[in-house]
Structures are given as C-alpha cells and as structure tokens.
Design a protein around this motif. Structure first.
Motif, PDB file in Angstrom:
ATOM      1  N   ILE A  71       0.845  -1.187   0.000  1.00 51.20           N
ATOM      2  CA  ILE A  71       0.000   0.000   0.000  1.00 51.20           C
ATOM      3  C   ILE A  71       0.883   1.240   0.000  1.00 51.20           C
ATOM      4  CG2 ILE A  71      -1.659   1.318   1.402  1.00 51.20           C
ATOM      5  CD1 ILE A  71      -2.779  -1.362   2.347  1.00 51.20           C
ATOM      6  N   THR A  72       2.029   1.142   0.669  1.00 44.81           N
ATOM      7  CA  THR A  72       3.013   2.211   0.667  1.00 44.81           C
ATOM      8  C   THR A  72       4.398   1.593   0.523  1.00 44.81           C
ATOM      9  OG1 THR A  72       3.773   4.182   1.864  1.00 44.81           O
ATOM     10  CG2 THR A  72       3.310   2.221   3.181  1.00 44.81           C
ATOM     11  N   SER A  73       5.379   2.402   0.201  1.00 42.89           N
ATOM     12  CA  SER A  73       6.748   1.913  -0.028  1.00 42.89           C
ATOM     13  C   SER A  73       7.660   2.363   1.105  1.00 42.89           C
ATOM     14  CB  SER A  73       7.290   2.450  -1.360  1.00 42.89           C
ATOM     15  OG  SER A  73       6.489   2.050  -2.432  1.00 42.89           O
ATOM     16  N   PRO A  74       8.685   1.567   1.417  1.00 39.42           N
ATOM     17  CA  PRO A  74       9.638   1.998   2.448  1.00 39.42           C
ATOM     18  C   PRO A  74      10.496   3.156   1.955  1.00 39.42           C
ATOM     19  CG  PRO A  74      10.389  -0.038   1.407  1.00 39.42           C
ATOM     20  CD  PRO A  74       9.023   0.240   0.860  1.00 39.42           C
ATOM     21  N   THR A  75      10.932   3.985   2.876  1.00 40.20           N
ATOM     22  CA  THR A  75      11.845   5.073   2.527  1.00 40.20           C
ATOM     23  C   THR A  75      13.222   4.521   2.200  1.00 40.20           C
ATOM     24  OG1 THR A  75      10.621   6.533   4.023  1.00 40.20           O
ATOM     25  CG2 THR A  75      12.797   7.266   3.325  1.00 40.20           C
ATOM     26  N   SER A  76      13.631   3.492   2.934  1.00 36.37           N
ATOM     27  CA  SER A  76      14.889   2.807   2.654  1.00 36.37           C
ATOM     28  C   SER A  76      14.749   1.347   3.050  1.00 36.37           C
ATOM     29  CB  SER A  76      16.051   3.463   3.421  1.00 36.37           C
ATOM     30  OG  SER A  76      15.838   3.381   4.823  1.00 36.37           O
ATOM     31  N   GLY A  77      15.671   0.520   2.585  1.00 33.56           N
ATOM     32  CA  GLY A  77      15.584  -0.916   2.811  1.00 33.56           C
ATOM     33  C   GLY A  77      14.607  -1.553   1.831  1.00 33.56           C
ATOM     34  N   ASN A  78      14.389  -2.845   1.990  1.00 42.38           N
ATOM     35  CA  ASN A  78      13.481  -3.526   1.078  1.00 42.38           C
ATOM     36  C   ASN A  78      12.807  -4.710   1.752  1.00 42.38           C
ATOM     37  OD1 ASN A  78      14.987  -6.220   0.247  1.00 42.38           O
ATOM     38  ND2 ASN A  78      16.531  -4.599   0.277  1.00 42.38           N
ATOM     39  N   ILE A  79      11.618  -5.049   1.238  1.00 45.16           N
ATOM     40  CA  ILE A  79      10.885  -6.232   1.675  1.00 45.16           C
ATOM     41  C   ILE A  79      10.650  -7.109   0.454  1.00 45.16           C
ATOM     42  CG2 ILE A  79       8.653  -7.093   2.464  1.00 45.16           C
ATOM     43  CD1 ILE A  79       8.553  -5.022   4.531  1.00 45.16           C
ATOM     44  N   ARG A  80      11.068  -8.353   0.535  1.00 48.52           N
ATOM     45  CA  ARG A  80      10.857  -9.308  -0.542  1.00 48.52           C
ATOM     46  C   ARG A  80       9.775 -10.284  -0.116  1.00 48.52           C
ATOM     47  NH1 ARG A  80      16.558 -11.674  -2.245  1.00 48.52           N
ATOM     48  NH2 ARG A  80      15.283 -12.424  -4.010  1.00 48.52           N
ATOM     49  N   ILE A  81       8.828 -10.534  -1.024  1.00 53.89           N
ATOM     50  CA  ILE A  81       7.656 -11.357  -0.709  1.00 53.89           C
ATOM     51  C   ILE A  81       7.495 -12.428  -1.775  1.00 53.89           C
ATOM     52  CG2 ILE A  81       5.147 -11.331  -0.378  1.00 53.89           C
ATOM     53  CD1 ILE A  81       5.555  -8.285   0.315  1.00 53.89           C
ATOM     54  N   ARG A  82       7.173 -13.639  -1.351  1.00 54.71           N
ATOM     55  CA  ARG A  82       6.918 -14.727  -2.285  1.00 54.71           C
ATOM     56  C   ARG A  82       5.508 -15.267  -2.019  1.00 54.71           C
ATOM     57  NH1 ARG A  82      11.020 -17.920  -1.316  1.00 54.71           N
ATOM     58  NH2 ARG A  82      12.279 -17.322  -3.119  1.00 54.71           N
ATOM     59  N   GLY A  83       4.591 -15.035  -2.949  1.00 55.47           N
ATOM     60  CA  GLY A  83       3.234 -15.546  -2.806  1.00 55.47           C
ATOM     61  C   GLY A  83       2.184 -14.456  -2.866  1.00 55.47           C
ATOM     62  N   ARG A  84       0.922 -14.879  -3.046  1.00 59.16           N
ATOM     63  CA  ARG A  84      -0.200 -13.952  -3.090  1.00 59.16           C
ATOM     64  C   ARG A  84      -0.561 -13.502  -1.678  1.00 59.16           C
ATOM     65  NH1 ARG A  84      -4.482 -17.310  -6.706  1.00 59.16           N
ATOM     66  NH2 ARG A  84      -4.433 -18.490  -4.766  1.00 59.16           N
ATOM     67  N   ILE A  85      -0.849 -12.204  -1.532  1.00 55.81           N
ATOM     68  CA  ILE A  85      -1.160 -11.633  -0.224  1.00 55.81           C
ATOM     69  C   ILE A  85      -2.617 -11.185  -0.179  1.00 55.81           C
ATOM     70  CG2 ILE A  85      -0.710  -9.710   1.347  1.00 55.81           C
ATOM     71  CD1 ILE A  85       2.140  -9.705   0.520  1.00 55.81           C
ATOM     72  N   ALA A  86      -3.309 -11.518   0.908  1.00 57.34           N
ATOM     73  CA  ALA A  86      -4.620 -10.954   1.209  1.00 57.34           C
ATOM     74  C   ALA A  86      -4.475 -10.169   2.509  1.00 57.34           C
ATOM     75  CB  ALA A  86      -5.674 -12.042   1.361  1.00 57.34           C
ATOM     76  N   SER A  87      -4.969  -8.925   2.506  1.00 57.57           N
ATOM     77  CA  SER A  87      -4.795  -8.048   3.662  1.00 57.57           C
ATOM     78  C   SER A  87      -6.133  -7.637   4.230  1.00 57.57           C
ATOM     79  CB  SER A  87      -4.018  -6.787   3.264  1.00 57.57           C
ATOM     80  OG  SER A  87      -2.797  -7.117   2.651  1.00 57.57           O
ATOM     81  N   LEU A  88      -6.207  -7.584   5.553  1.00 58.11           N
ATOM     82  CA  LEU A  88      -7.362  -7.047   6.256  1.00 58.11           C
ATOM     83  C   LEU A  88      -6.809  -6.070   7.288  1.00 58.11           C
ATOM     84  CD1 LEU A  88     -10.441  -7.231   6.441  1.00 58.11           C
ATOM     85  CD2 LEU A  88     -10.167  -9.009   8.153  1.00 58.11           C
ATOM     86  N   LEU A  89      -6.603  -4.815   6.824  1.00 60.73           N
ATOM     87  CA  LEU A  89      -5.884  -3.848   7.634  1.00 60.73           C
ATOM     88  C   LEU A  89      -6.797  -2.854   8.330  1.00 60.73           C
ATOM     89  CD1 LEU A  89      -2.826  -3.121   5.334  1.00 60.73           C
ATOM     90  CD2 LEU A  89      -3.192  -4.977   6.951  1.00 60.73           C
ATOM     91  N   GLU A  90      -7.859  -2.419   7.679  1.00 59.13           N
ATOM     92  CA  GLU A  90      -8.800  -1.498   8.303  1.00 59.13           C
ATOM     93  C   GLU A  90     -10.125  -1.595   7.559  1.00 59.13           C
ATOM     94  OE1 GLU A  90      -7.699   2.689   6.188  1.00 59.13           O
ATOM     95  OE2 GLU A  90      -6.311   1.966   7.706  1.00 59.13           O
ATOM     96  N   VAL A  91     -11.202  -1.194   8.246  1.00 60.07           N
ATOM     97  CA  VAL A  91     -12.520  -1.287   7.635  1.00 60.07           C
ATOM     98  C   VAL A  91     -12.541  -0.446   6.353  1.00 60.07           C
ATOM     99  CG1 VAL A  91     -14.968  -0.799   7.918  1.00 60.07           C
ATOM    100  CG2 VAL A  91     -13.653  -1.675   9.839  1.00 60.07           C
ATOM    101  N   GLY A  92     -12.883  -1.075   5.253  1.00 53.15           N
ATOM    102  CA  GLY A  92     -12.958  -0.360   3.982  1.00 53.15           C
ATOM    103  C   GLY A  92     -11.864  -0.731   3.011  1.00 53.15           C
ATOM    104  N   THR A  93     -10.767  -1.332   3.508  1.00 52.61           N
ATOM    105  CA  THR A  93      -9.668  -1.685   2.624  1.00 52.61           C
ATOM    106  C   THR A  93     -10.088  -2.791   1.654  1.00 52.61           C
ATOM    107  OG1 THR A  93      -8.040  -1.113   4.296  1.00 52.61           O
ATOM    108  CG2 THR A  93      -7.300  -2.531   2.532  1.00 52.61           C
ATOM    109  N   GLY A  94      -9.902  -2.549   0.362  1.00 51.13           N
ATOM    110  CA  GLY A  94     -10.107  -3.590  -0.629  1.00 51.13           C
ATOM    111  C   GLY A  94     -11.500  -3.716  -1.188  1.00 51.13           C
TER     112      GLY A  94
END
Length: 430
Positions: free
Chosen positions: A101-124
């Motif tokens: 949803i947002t990007s890091p200012t520095s560093g990195n995150i590597r992800i393998r696989g499909r993601i489903a998120s439930l972060l706050e009411v209304g997302t998605g």
C-alpha cells in the motif's frame, strides 16, 4: 532469500513528512499570542509539541516522523506470527509496506506468494459495488479465475453471516458486516500470505472466535499469517512466534510467551496503576483519558492488598451523542492470558441501546477481596459500541500482595492460580 522464506525484511525504514505550521508572519504570531491569552492550544505549535513522551518526540526530526527504523526479520512459509506493541509502535505501517500500500523510505521487503490483507474497515472493497461484486473483484485482484471464486462463494457468504445482504452495496453495511465479509473473503480465497490487523476487534465476540478458529485452519494448510492484535490471549492461542515492536524498531523476535512477557514487563508498561493523558491531546468521538486502580479508601495505588476490596475507575469523554456504548475491561496475568473480562453495560441489557449524551463520564468497577491471586496484572480498557471500537488504553500494570496470610507468615508463596477466592467448605465428623 531461501525457498522456505516468504517474507524477508531487510533494514526497512519509513519516514512521513508532517504538516508543520511555522511562525513566519505577523498574523501567525498574533494568532499564537491570542490563543495563549485565552488558555487555548497554540494553533502554530509543531506536531512535536503534542507528542506525549520523550521517546515519541525523539522520533520526530523537523517535519519528518520516523515510523519505522531499520526493521529486519524473516518469516517462513506456514509460520503464524503475532505482532505486538503499543499504539504507534509501527505495526500497521509495517503491514502496509508488506501489502505494498506504501513503499519503504529505505531498505526492502521481498515477498513470495499472493497476499490478502485485512488492515482497516474499507480496505479492498468498492463502496458502490454489492457484496457479491466485491467478492469477485477481490478474487480477480488475487489472480483467481471467476470459476475459482464461484467455487468458494457459498462458503464465503455462509461464514460471513450476511446472506440476505450480499447483493446490497457495501456502503450501506455496518462496520461489523463489512469486517465479517472482508475477513471471510480474505480467509477463503486461499492466499499464500494473510495479513490481519486489529480490525477484527470490530466484530462481536462470537465472530472473533470464528475468525480465530478459521485462522488456525488456514495455518494448518501451510499458509503464512501475520497477525496484529492487542489481545494477548488471541496472540498466545494461535501464534507460536511473535515480534515485539517499540518506537518503530524490532525489540525482539521469538516464542510468543517470552515475547508477550517482555512486552508486558517492558518500560512501556506503567507500574503505578495509573494512566492519564490530557483529553485535548486525544482524537476521536469517544476517548479514555484517565484510568486508575483505587484501594478500598478510593486512593490511587499501584499495589492492592489481597484481603481488601479494590476498584478500577475509567474516565472518558464523549464528543458526540453515541448509542450502544460500553466500557470493556480486561485484566491479564503475566502470561498474557485474560484473567477477568467485564463490560460496564452488559450486551443483553436493553438500556445499552440508549444514546449517551456528550460530556465527561466516570465508570467504576468494584472487585471483592481475593478476587485476584497475588502477583502482577496488566490492564486493557476500551470503549466500544455494537460495531465500533472508539478508544483503547493498555500498557499499565498493578500488583496484588498478601501481607497477612498464613502462607506468607510461614515464608511460603501462594499456589499459582487466577483467583484466591475463599470458597465455602463444610466439615463434618463421620
């Protein structure tokens, strides 16, 4: 990144630029002077001025707020990981970066696989689309075919318990209905990684229990779950491993029981039995600004005597008329499990539906002697209605001591238990 690692965070930092109002004109100088004369907040104060403690202020550098600083960890496939920490620790920001949803200012995150998120009411969800249309939309976002979604559709609707409203635009759903459908979609469309924030707390107790059960089932299928919650009982029950975050940094990673104990016994937890914040520093329709442990004489204390009554007082402010309100109280032991749970307005009490007018309120709950055994206990207090949680306070503790019992006189310690209630026994010679 090895084959079994599905989330790898390497030196991730995130900064947000804050809107800082600077004194640069005569108008603003006069504005600040007039506010001070009237005893009001300075409208030109820097955001740093409103930070509640030194650690919060240290995370603000000029007009930059350091939400995350140098966060690193690896999560393997099939892991169920809890994420604990006080409000503002960076938990939700981290999930938003993992969700892209947002990007890091520095560093990195590597992800393998499909993601489903439930972060706050209304997302998605698109508010103008019906529940049915949003189910298929979410499936398409996850890369599933219409046939794959159709095969899961009935199961999703049944789990969410909103069958009669599935063709209604979701903008007309209550927050509880919204979350029920959103969780059902996320849990049944078979993502490899499931991210869940505290949003589940919006649902009722029975649905929360269903969600925790479903999360346990999902984890057995080899899928990865990252679960943010202030409910230490839930974290303990489904997450073998947890990450403790504090002020945007990772304080510890390990066995959930150890991490929870580290969190509850950390410097974030007040030891004097009192939580107090000026209400003008808090935002929301309803805010808790003072919680205190009271001894039998009504005095604030951090230690209560086992053989004497004590109370917990909760002071809160309503900024608008609200109905269905209740103050919820959880008392947890050092292992993070809830010992006592109580509501100021029981769920089955009809008067709970009455509107409560704006103003300041004080609710007090009394405990009889020996209600709790000796030891340290942690408190979580919240204000909620049937569908919304308005304010949550946690992170302070109190102790129960025994200075008069015969066990202490013999130099022994009490047996471990939640309560020390003296139950009636009848003794007869046969």
């Amino acid at each position: 990144m090895t084959n079994d690692i599905v989330i790898s965070a390497q030196h991730v930092s995130k900064e947000y630029r804050l809107g800082v109002i600077n004194h640069g004109t005569l108008y603003r100088d006069l504005q600040s002077w007039w506010a001070k004369r009237r005893g009001k907040e300075d409208p030109n104060a820097e955001i740093k001025d409103f930070a509640r403690d030194k650690r919060e202020r240290n995370r603000i550098n000029g007009d930059l707020f350091h939400a995350l600083e140098d966060v690193s960890f690896n999560i393997r496939q099939g892991d169920v990981v809890g994420l604990v920490g006080k409000n503002g620790a960076g938990k939700s920001t981290l999930l938003k970066i993992i969700s892209r949803i947002t990007s890091p200012t520095s560093g990195n995150i590597r992800i393998r696989g499909r993601i489903a998120s439930l972060l706050e009411v209304g997302t998605g969800f698109h508010p103008e689309l019906s529940g049915r249309e949003n189910v298929y939309l979410n499936g398409a976002i996850l890369g599933m075919s219409r046939r794959e979604v159709a095969s899961k559709f009935e199961e999703i609707v049944e789990f969410s318990e909103i069958g009669g409203f599935i063709d209604t635009p979701v903008k007309r759903y209550s927050s509880g209905m919204y979350v029920r459908l959103a969780f059902s979609v996320a849990a049944h469309l078979e993502p490899e990684i499931l991210l869940i924030d505290e949003v589940l707390a919006v649902g009722d107790a029975n649905f929360q229990k269903k969600c925790l059960g479903r999360m346990s089932e999902v984890s057995k299928d080899g899928r990865t779950i990252l679960f943010v919650s202030h409910n230490m009982t839930a974290i303990s029950s489904i997450c073998p491993t947890s990450i403790f975050m504090n002020d945007g940094r990772v304080e510890g990673i390990g066995d959930s029981s150890d991490i929870i104990q580290s969190y509850l016994s950390s410097g974030q937890i007040g030891n004097n039995g009192v939580y107090s914040v000026p209400p003008e520093q808090l935002d929301g329709k309803a805010v808790i600004f003072h919680v205190a442990i009271l001894d039998q004489d009504g005095l604030e204390t951090g230690t209560v005597e086992l053989t004497k009554e004590f109370s917990i007082a909760v002071c809160y402010e309503l900024r608008e008329s609200l109905s269905g309100l209740s103050v919820g109280l959880q008392i947890m032991g050092e292992d993070g499990y809830t010992s006592i749970y109580s509501l100021s307005d029981p769920e089955l009490e009809p008067s709970r539906l009455d509107a409560r007018m704006p103003g300041r309120y004080r609710s007090v709950v009394k405990f009889p002697m020996c209600a709790l055994n000796t030891g340290a206990f942690y408190i979580r207090v919240g204000i909620s209605s049937r569908f919304s949680i308005y304010s949550v306070v946690e992170g302070f503790r109190f102790e129960v001591s025994d200075s008069v019992g015969i066990i202490q006189m013999l130099g022994q310690s009490r047996k471990p238990s939640i309560s020390a209630l003296q139950l009636p026994w009848q003794i007869e010679r046969q």
